[in-house]
Design an enzyme around this catalytic site. Structure first.
Site, PDB file in Angstrom:
ATOM      1  N   GLY A  72      35.654  30.776  33.294  1.00  0.00           N
ATOM      2  CA  GLY A  72      36.745  30.725  32.310  1.00  0.00           C
ATOM      3  C   GLY A  72      37.411  29.378  32.144  1.00  0.00           C
ATOM      4  O   GLY A  72      37.903  29.063  31.059  1.00  0.00           O
ATOM      5  N   GLU A  80      42.013  25.827  36.158  1.00  0.00           N
ATOM      6  CA  GLU A  80      41.839  27.279  36.045  1.00  0.00           C
ATOM      7  C   GLU A  80      42.173  27.740  34.632  1.00  0.00           C
ATOM      8  O   GLU A  80      43.031  27.150  33.976  1.00  0.00           O
ATOM      9  CB  GLU A  80      42.864  27.974  36.954  1.00  0.00           C
ATOM     10  CG  GLU A  80      42.503  28.040  38.407  1.00  0.00           C
ATOM     11  CD  GLU A  80      42.031  29.438  38.784  1.00  0.00           C
ATOM     12  OE1 GLU A  80      41.360  30.086  37.952  1.00  0.00           O
ATOM     13  OE2 GLU A  80      42.343  29.861  39.892  1.00  0.00           O
ATOM     14  N   ASP A  81      41.579  28.862  34.232  1.00  0.00           N
ATOM     15  CA  ASP A  81      41.971  29.457  32.953  1.00  0.00           C
ATOM     16  C   ASP A  81      43.286  30.218  33.089  1.00  0.00           C
ATOM     17  O   ASP A  81      44.189  30.067  32.280  1.00  0.00           O
ATOM     18  CB  ASP A  81      40.853  30.361  32.394  1.00  0.00           C
ATOM     19  CG  ASP A  81      40.369  31.420  33.384  1.00  0.00           C
ATOM     20  OD1 ASP A  81      40.798  31.425  34.560  1.00  0.00           O
ATOM     21  OD2 ASP A  81      39.527  32.254  32.984  1.00  0.00           O
ATOM     22  N   ASP A 120      46.653  34.961  37.888  1.00  0.00           N
ATOM     23  CA  ASP A 120      47.083  36.349  37.731  1.00  0.00           C
ATOM     24  C   ASP A 120      47.710  36.800  39.055  1.00  0.00           C
ATOM     25  O   ASP A 120      48.827  36.412  39.367  1.00  0.00           O
ATOM     26  CB  ASP A 120      45.850  37.156  37.315  1.00  0.00           C
ATOM     27  CG  ASP A 120      46.161  38.572  36.881  1.00  0.00           C
ATOM     28  OD1 ASP A 120      47.101  38.767  36.120  1.00  0.00           O
ATOM     29  OD2 ASP A 120      45.439  39.498  37.314  1.00  0.00           O
ATOM     30  N   GLY A 179      46.848  35.723  41.866  1.00  0.00           N
ATOM     31  CA  GLY A 179      46.858  34.524  42.714  1.00  0.00           C
ATOM     32  C   GLY A 179      45.825  34.591  43.838  1.00  0.00           C
ATOM     33  O   GLY A 179      45.655  33.606  44.555  1.00  0.00           O
ATOM     34  N   THR A 233      42.503  34.641  43.760  1.00  0.00           N
ATOM     35  CA  THR A 233      41.411  33.680  43.579  1.00  0.00           C
ATOM     36  C   THR A 233      41.903  32.270  43.888  1.00  0.00           C
ATOM     37  O   THR A 233      41.246  31.517  44.619  1.00  0.00           O
ATOM     38  CB  THR A 233      40.887  33.739  42.120  1.00  0.00           C
ATOM     39  OG1 THR A 233      40.653  35.095  41.774  1.00  0.00           O
ATOM     40  CG2 THR A 233      39.627  32.935  41.954  1.00  0.00           C
ATOM     41  N   LYS A 264      50.480  34.243  34.685  1.00  0.00           N
ATOM     42  CA  LYS A 264      51.135  35.560  34.601  1.00  0.00           C
ATOM     43  C   LYS A 264      51.916  35.774  35.896  1.00  0.00           C
ATOM     44  O   LYS A 264      51.459  36.506  36.787  1.00  0.00           O
ATOM     45  CB  LYS A 264      50.083  36.672  34.530  1.00  0.00           C
ATOM     46  CG  LYS A 264      49.269  36.767  33.268  1.00  0.00           C
ATOM     47  CD  LYS A 264      48.544  38.122  33.277  1.00  0.00           C
ATOM     48  CE  LYS A 264      47.197  38.062  32.671  1.00  0.00           C
ATOM     49  NZ  LYS A 264      46.432  39.310  32.764  1.00  0.00           N
ATOM     50  N   PHE A 302      46.470  41.362  28.815  1.00  0.00           N
ATOM     51  CA  PHE A 302      45.094  40.923  29.038  1.00  0.00           C
ATOM     52  C   PHE A 302      44.668  40.097  27.833  1.00  0.00           C
ATOM     53  O   PHE A 302      44.747  40.569  26.696  1.00  0.00           O
ATOM     54  CB  PHE A 302      44.141  42.094  29.276  1.00  0.00           C
ATOM     55  CG  PHE A 302      42.844  41.606  29.872  1.00  0.00           C
ATOM     56  CD1 PHE A 302      42.708  41.472  31.249  1.00  0.00           C
ATOM     57  CD2 PHE A 302      41.788  41.208  29.054  1.00  0.00           C
ATOM     58  CE1 PHE A 302      41.529  40.958  31.805  1.00  0.00           C
ATOM     59  CE2 PHE A 302      40.610  40.707  29.600  1.00  0.00           C
ATOM     60  CZ  PHE A 302      40.483  40.580  30.982  1.00  0.00           C
ATOM     61  N   ASP A 316      37.375  35.911  29.050  1.00  0.00           N
ATOM     62  CA  ASP A 316      36.486  36.958  28.565  1.00  0.00           C
ATOM     63  C   ASP A 316      36.971  38.360  28.911  1.00  0.00           C
ATOM     64  O   ASP A 316      37.710  38.561  29.878  1.00  0.00           O
ATOM     65  CB  ASP A 316      35.109  36.804  29.216  1.00  0.00           C
ATOM     66  CG  ASP A 316      35.153  37.202  30.695  1.00  0.00           C
ATOM     67  OD1 ASP A 316      35.961  36.609  31.434  1.00  0.00           O
ATOM     68  OD2 ASP A 316      34.414  38.125  31.084  1.00  0.00           O
ATOM     69  N   ARG A 369      34.681  34.701  24.961  1.00  0.00           N
ATOM     70  CA  ARG A 369      34.913  33.347  25.490  1.00  0.00           C
ATOM     71  C   ARG A 369      34.871  32.279  24.411  1.00  0.00           C
ATOM     72  O   ARG A 369      35.508  31.240  24.517  1.00  0.00           O
ATOM     73  CB  ARG A 369      33.838  32.974  26.528  1.00  0.00           C
ATOM     74  CG  ARG A 369      33.894  33.742  27.821  1.00  0.00           C
ATOM     75  CD  ARG A 369      32.989  33.064  28.843  1.00  0.00           C
ATOM     76  NE  ARG A 369      32.627  33.932  29.944  1.00  0.00           N
ATOM     77  CZ  ARG A 369      33.389  34.143  31.023  1.00  0.00           C
ATOM     78  NH1 ARG A 369      34.562  33.568  31.127  1.00  0.00           N
ATOM     79  NH2 ARG A 369      32.969  34.947  31.987  1.00  0.00           N
TER      80      ARG A 369
HETATM   81  P1  XMP Z   1      43.634  36.481  40.231  1.00  0.00           P
HETATM   82  O1  XMP Z   1      44.188  37.878  40.146  1.00  0.00           O
HETATM   83  O2  XMP Z   1      42.782  36.282  41.439  1.00  0.00           O
HETATM   84  O3  XMP Z   1      42.678  36.462  39.002  1.00  0.00           O
HETATM   85  O4  XMP Z   1      44.722  35.447  40.034  1.00  0.00           O
HETATM   86  C1  XMP Z   1      42.265  35.387  38.361  1.00  0.00           C
HETATM   87  C2  XMP Z   1      41.048  35.767  37.569  1.00  0.00           C
HETATM   88  O5  XMP Z   1      41.180  37.069  36.959  1.00  0.00           O
HETATM   89  C3  XMP Z   1      40.703  37.035  35.641  1.00  0.00           C
HETATM   90  N1  XMP Z   1      41.801  37.408  34.724  1.00  0.00           N
HETATM   91  C4  XMP Z   1      41.708  37.457  33.400  1.00  0.00           C
HETATM   92  N2  XMP Z   1      40.671  37.207  32.586  1.00  0.00           N
HETATM   93  N3  XMP Z   1      42.025  37.708  30.721  1.00  0.00           N
HETATM   94  C5  XMP Z   1      40.841  37.329  31.252  1.00  0.00           C
HETATM   95  O6  XMP Z   1      39.930  37.092  30.500  1.00  0.00           O
HETATM   96  C6  XMP Z   1      43.111  37.983  31.472  1.00  0.00           C
HETATM   97  O7  XMP Z   1      44.171  38.308  30.942  1.00  0.00           O
HETATM   98  C7  XMP Z   1      42.938  37.855  32.895  1.00  0.00           C
HETATM   99  N4  XMP Z   1      43.783  38.025  33.930  1.00  0.00           N
HETATM  100  C8  XMP Z   1      43.037  37.749  35.041  1.00  0.00           C
HETATM  101  C9  XMP Z   1      40.217  35.629  35.422  1.00  0.00           C
HETATM  102  O8  XMP Z   1      38.821  35.621  35.634  1.00  0.00           O
HETATM  103  C10 XMP Z   1      40.891  34.791  36.449  1.00  0.00           C
HETATM  104  O9  XMP Z   1      40.174  33.651  36.868  1.00  0.00           O
HETATM  105 MG    MG Z   2      36.608  36.930  33.724  1.00  0.00          MG
END
Ligand code: XMP
Ligand code: MG
Length: 175
Positions: free
Chosen positions: A42, A96-97, A100, A102, A104, A128, A149, A156, A162
């Protein structure tokens, strides 16, 4: 099945924000060589735009983290792509894209710290904070959003969306 999408950020507003972030990053790293590490998949679109707005030389590398999913997610992360550059003594900016929960981001930071970089910072296009489970924040944030989302600009839904130039909210219709 067609995705039901509502516009959130236009390509033009994203571009404007990318320029602002790139200015700050270029100022902050004016006297330090910078290594961008884009988070696959992403973060690739954002990283490609961001690096071209920077006014400092950078190197580019990639990392890919996969969460073990399934019914009882342990939050454990496996790295299926690792940077190929030696990172010891480097100034790293993780790109990062979206931040969420946190989980990852925390795993990526922990893993990259093992390489003994000189500094380690994080830039995320979207944040977020209301979803956060781990104590992590980005040093550079494009847009803060609610618990939505979103897809487009690299993000994606099951590998779809994407390629969209704008960022949209994916409507989740309850059956
Ligand atoms: P965490 O929860 O680890 O997640 O911070 C990060 C990863 O979760 C995916 N993610 C999303 N992907 N739209 C997306 O396309 C969203 O709203 C969304 N929220 C979380 C994403 O892969 C990100 O790296
Ligand atoms: Mg994804």
């Amino acid at each position: 099945m067609e995705l039901k999408l509502t516009p959130l950020f236009s390509a033009a507003s994203i571009q404007q924000r990318v320029i602002e972030l790139a200015r700050r990053i270029s100022d902050d790293f004016a006297d330090r060589p910078l290594c961008l590490i884009a988070v696959l998949k992403g973060g690739v679109v954002f990283a490609a735009d961001l690096m071209r707005e920077l006014t400092i030389p950078v190197t580019l590398d990639f990392i890919r983290a996969r969460s073990y999913d399934g019914a009882n997610s342990t939050g454990q992360v496996k790295f299926t792509t690792m940077p190929t550059h030696p990172l010891a003594g480097q100034n790293i900016l993780v790109v990062e894209d979206i931040l969420d929960t946190g989980c990852t981001a925390v795993s990526i930071v922990e893993r990259l710290r093992q390489e003994n970089p000189a500094s380690l910072a994080m830039c995320t296009l979207l944040d977020k904070p209301c979803r956060r489970k781990m104590p992590v924040n980005a040093d550079y944030v494009g847009f803060t959003i609610d618990d939505l989302f979103v897809v487009g600009y690299g993000l994606d839904y099951e590998e779809r969306g994407r390629e969209l130039p704008d960022i949209h909210v994916l409507e989740t219709r309850k059956a």
